[in-house]
Structure formats: C-alpha cells, structure tokens
Write a protein that holds these residues in place. Sequence first.
Motif, PDB file in Angstrom:
ATOM      1  N   PHE A 144       0.568  -1.628   0.093  1.00 13.75           N
ATOM      2  CA  PHE A 144       0.328  -0.217  -0.099  1.00 13.75           C
ATOM      3  C   PHE A 144       1.107   1.265  -0.124  1.00 13.75           C
ATOM      4  O   PHE A 144       1.932   0.926   0.642  1.00 13.75           O
ATOM      5  CB  PHE A 144      -1.112   0.682   1.163  1.00 13.75           C
ATOM      6  CG  PHE A 144      -1.768  -0.907   1.047  1.00 13.75           C
ATOM      7  CD1 PHE A 144      -1.986  -2.016   0.708  1.00 13.75           C
ATOM      8  CD2 PHE A 144      -2.845  -1.366   2.336  1.00 13.75           C
ATOM      9  CE1 PHE A 144      -3.103  -3.274   0.455  1.00 13.75           C
ATOM     10  CE2 PHE A 144      -4.002  -2.580   2.389  1.00 13.75           C
ATOM     11  CZ  PHE A 144      -3.615  -3.367   1.729  1.00 13.75           C
ATOM     12  N   ASN A 145       0.151   2.176  -0.251  1.00  7.50           N
ATOM     13  CA  ASN A 145       1.575   3.659  -0.420  1.00  7.50           C
ATOM     14  C   ASN A 145       1.289   4.339   1.199  1.00  7.50           C
ATOM     15  O   ASN A 145      -0.020   4.105   1.702  1.00  7.50           O
ATOM     16  CB  ASN A 145       1.175   4.648  -1.707  1.00  7.50           C
ATOM     17  CG  ASN A 145      -0.582   5.305  -1.538  1.00  7.50           C
ATOM     18  OD1 ASN A 145      -0.908   5.230  -0.105  1.00  7.50           O
ATOM     19  ND2 ASN A 145      -0.942   5.900  -2.178  1.00  7.50           N
ATOM     20  N   GLN A 146       1.814   4.860   1.373  1.00  2.62           N
ATOM     21  CA  GLN A 146       2.227   5.435   2.202  1.00  2.62           C
ATOM     22  C   GLN A 146       0.610   5.922   2.911  1.00  2.62           C
ATOM     23  O   GLN A 146       0.377   6.343   4.108  1.00  2.62           O
ATOM     24  CB  GLN A 146       2.919   6.464   2.481  1.00  2.62           C
ATOM     25  CG  GLN A 146       4.967   5.783   2.407  1.00  2.62           C
ATOM     26  CD  GLN A 146       4.930   4.602   3.278  1.00  2.62           C
ATOM     27  OE1 GLN A 146       5.184   5.256   4.733  1.00  2.62           O
ATOM     28  NE2 GLN A 146       5.002   3.849   3.248  1.00  2.62           N
ATOM     29  N   ASN A 147       0.361   6.855   2.320  1.00  2.32           N
ATOM     30  CA  ASN A 147      -1.031   7.975   2.541  1.00  2.32           C
ATOM     31  C   ASN A 147      -2.127   6.430   2.756  1.00  2.32           C
ATOM     32  O   ASN A 147      -3.080   6.804   3.589  1.00  2.32           O
ATOM     33  CB  ASN A 147      -1.798   8.934   1.634  1.00  2.32           C
ATOM     34  CG  ASN A 147      -2.915   9.388   1.783  1.00  2.32           C
ATOM     35  OD1 ASN A 147      -2.686   9.983   2.646  1.00  2.32           O
ATOM     36  ND2 ASN A 147      -3.534   9.387   1.181  1.00  2.32           N
ATOM     37  N   ARG A 148      -2.610   5.599   2.453  1.00  5.59           N
ATOM     38  CA  ARG A 148      -3.262   4.415   2.302  1.00  5.59           C
ATOM     39  C   ARG A 148      -2.699   4.152   3.599  1.00  5.59           C
ATOM     40  O   ARG A 148      -3.578   3.628   4.328  1.00  5.59           O
ATOM     41  CB  ARG A 148      -3.233   3.410   1.546  1.00  5.59           C
ATOM     42  CG  ARG A 148      -4.290   2.604   1.381  1.00  5.59           C
ATOM     43  CD  ARG A 148      -5.733   3.207   1.608  1.00  5.59           C
ATOM     44  NE  ARG A 148      -5.695   4.591  -0.070  1.00  5.59           N
ATOM     45  CZ  ARG A 148      -5.523   5.708   0.704  1.00  5.59           C
ATOM     46  NH1 ARG A 148      -6.334   6.144   1.960  1.00  5.59           N
ATOM     47  NH2 ARG A 148      -5.762   6.881  -0.687  1.00  5.59           N
ATOM     48  N   SER A 250     -11.216   3.000   3.128  1.00  3.65           N
ATOM     49  CA  SER A 250     -10.319   2.191   2.894  1.00  3.65           C
ATOM     50  C   SER A 250      -9.900   1.364   4.112  1.00  3.65           C
ATOM     51  O   SER A 250      -9.309   0.221   3.705  1.00  3.65           O
ATOM     52  CB  SER A 250      -8.646   3.210   3.556  1.00  3.65           C
ATOM     53  OG  SER A 250      -9.065   4.131   2.308  1.00  3.65           O
ATOM     54  N   ASN A 279      -6.668   7.055  -8.503  1.00  2.26           N
ATOM     55  CA  ASN A 279      -5.071   7.394  -7.497  1.00  2.26           C
ATOM     56  C   ASN A 279      -5.544   6.429  -6.615  1.00  2.26           C
ATOM     57  O   ASN A 279      -4.844   6.061  -5.634  1.00  2.26           O
ATOM     58  CB  ASN A 279      -4.926   8.594  -7.969  1.00  2.26           C
ATOM     59  CG  ASN A 279      -4.368   8.920  -9.043  1.00  2.26           C
ATOM     60  OD1 ASN A 279      -3.454   8.226 -10.196  1.00  2.26           O
ATOM     61  ND2 ASN A 279      -4.293  10.385  -9.072  1.00  2.26           N
ATOM     62  N   TYR A 280      -6.595   7.003  -5.846  1.00  2.00           N
ATOM     63  CA  TYR A 280      -7.401   5.979  -4.917  1.00  2.00           C
ATOM     64  C   TYR A 280      -7.177   4.599  -5.122  1.00  2.00           C
ATOM     65  O   TYR A 280      -6.279   3.797  -4.333  1.00  2.00           O
ATOM     66  CB  TYR A 280      -8.377   6.721  -3.956  1.00  2.00           C
ATOM     67  CG  TYR A 280      -8.806   5.481  -3.111  1.00  2.00           C
ATOM     68  CD1 TYR A 280      -8.145   6.091  -2.139  1.00  2.00           C
ATOM     69  CD2 TYR A 280      -9.759   4.445  -3.154  1.00  2.00           C
ATOM     70  CE1 TYR A 280      -9.323   5.682  -1.193  1.00  2.00           C
ATOM     71  CE2 TYR A 280     -10.277   3.760  -2.016  1.00  2.00           C
ATOM     72  CZ  TYR A 280      -9.724   4.351  -0.769  1.00  2.00           C
ATOM     73  OH  TYR A 280     -10.484   3.516   0.007  1.00  2.00           O
ATOM     74  N   SER A 283      -3.278   3.107  -5.077  1.00  2.00           N
ATOM     75  CA  SER A 283      -2.691   2.929  -3.555  1.00  2.00           C
ATOM     76  C   SER A 283      -3.245   1.483  -2.764  1.00  2.00           C
ATOM     77  O   SER A 283      -2.007   1.968  -1.641  1.00  2.00           O
ATOM     78  CB  SER A 283      -3.503   4.003  -2.900  1.00  2.00           C
ATOM     79  OG  SER A 283      -4.646   4.358  -2.609  1.00  2.00           O
ATOM     80  N   ASN A 285      -1.791  -0.910  -4.349  1.00  2.00           N
ATOM     81  CA  ASN A 285      -1.110  -0.925  -5.119  1.00  2.00           C
ATOM     82  C   ASN A 285      -2.116  -2.224  -6.486  1.00  2.00           C
ATOM     83  O   ASN A 285      -1.370  -3.138  -6.769  1.00  2.00           O
ATOM     84  CB  ASN A 285      -0.008  -2.093  -4.721  1.00  2.00           C
ATOM     85  CG  ASN A 285       1.350  -2.681  -5.887  1.00  2.00           C
ATOM     86  OD1 ASN A 285       1.679  -2.145  -6.017  1.00  2.00           O
ATOM     87  ND2 ASN A 285       1.183  -4.252  -5.606  1.00  2.00           N
TER      88      ASN A 285
END
Length: 297
Positions: A144-148, A250, A279-280, A283, A285
């Motif tokens: 997962f990206n950092q924001n998620r 999320s 983009n969401y 996030s 992956n």
Amino acid sequence: MNFVKHANIDKAKWDALVEISTCPSLYLLSWYLDATCHWDAIVWGDYEAVIPLPTKRFLFFKKLYQPIFVQKSGLCCKTNKQPTLLLKEFFNSNVPRQFSSFRMHFSHELNIPKEILPKKHKIETKKNYSLDLSQDYPSLQRQFNQNRKRNLKKARELGWKTEETYNIEHAIKMYKTHQAKKQGKLTKDVFIAIESIFKECMQRKMGKLVLCKNNTGDELSYGFFVEYHKRIYYLFGAMNDEGRKHSAISLIFNDVIRNHAGGDFILDFEGGNLEGIGNYFASFNSVVEEYPCVHYP
C-alpha cells in the motif's frame, strides 16, 4: 445469429453458458441483468455464444446503453468459439444500426479490431483497477502507498471498527445525503437497481455489505461486495463527511483484502476512469485492466 426478445430467452441455458465461458462475469448473469435493465439478446446456436442488448426507448428512438452497475457486458461465448469472428458477424449485421445511439463495454480479455466495426462506430479504452490477493496479507499491506497506510493507522487509533450488516437502506440513505448531489442528477431507478441487486446477491449468498463505525458507534461508511468465480466486485459505496475525512472506506477495503489474502481471489475495484478515483484504487497497489468500449456517436 438470432435476435431473441427478453421473454423468450432461456435463462437456464444463458447462465450455464456464463459459468463455462471464456470470461465468466457477474455482469452477464441473467438475474443480474434483470435487476439492472430491460434487455433483449443476440444468441448463436443453442446458447453457444450470446450478447445482451440493454435498451431504452425515447419517443421514436431506441438506444443501446451500458446500464449502471454493469461495468462490462458484451460478448460471452464457449471456449471453442472465436470471439473476433462472432463480433464481426454481429457488427456487420443490421442490429447495431437499429439504435440511434450505441454503447457497449466488453471484457478486458477481449481484443476488438477496429476494422470489424461499422464506419460510424468508434472504439475507446476504459480503465478498471484490480488487485491480485494471492499473496499473504503482510505482503499485500506492505505494498500500500504511504497515504493509505497512514489512513489505516489513523482509523485504528480512533477506534474505528468494521462489521457485516444487511441494512442496505441505511447505505443508500447515506449515499443520497452525502454523495448523490456531487454525482449529478440520479434517478430513483439507480437506487431501485442497487436494492434489487443486493436482494438477489444476498439470497444467493454471494454478497456482503460492510459497515465502518467510529468508537461511539456512529456509521461512517458502507461498502457492498459480491463474489463470483473468485472475483470480488466492489459494487457500491457510501460515506459521510467524517468517514470521508479519514477515508473510512479504506478500512473496509483493508478488511476485504485481509480476509481473502492468500487465496485465489481478485479484488475488482469496479472503476477508475476518473483520475482521482483511479489514483485512490492504485494506492492499494492495484493494477490497471483496460477494456474496450464501442460507441456511436
């Protein structure tokens, strides 16, 4: 190739074909189509291949359209059939020309050569996002990206929890209150369709409605998922202002991923053409699945 009115479609043979087809899809099941639209069909032989035809009439005009909650439909055929030849026969027939407007989305597994289309019909590429859940959960979560990851950590710190529920009416009410106006004018048929889909899926034990609550028990977000042929479709979501602020959805996606991790499943986010939404979904992956849309005009 025969045109078959809805009343004359053999639903048992239709659904049996979907089960064994080259790309079995929830959207192509007869009861699912019944819940979302009026449709007739093109049928080859004894249900060796089919194309559903969702139609609407306006005065003297008839249009073929892509119904809401049906991301892709198009051709469904047995594995021994050649899809390109079937589509060439369909597009060279008079059927597409009977509609004042035409829009049909096909499976991402189909390649549609431009040269088989009628001159006025165009083809464009749409985006969908999906996530392979075959890895174990820690491996999936690390990607997962950092924001998620921050959203999930914040949700846990706030004491938010998820649970399964059957209250689709509350989910629809939340959507109408907090999201519907931003989506433009939505007719009551949209909400009738989601209630009908929910009822049909729950009766077949294919659906799950997940609710996220805060630490005082207030409802923040809903997510409705349907599992078919190892593919988990995200069909409907709703959230209020508090849920949106800290991305409560999320936490719902995370639970679905954790509960199915390590299995032979694909999570289908069921969208992503809009950049922000894409983009969401990315996030988590997830990867892009491009699918063809044929339309006129």
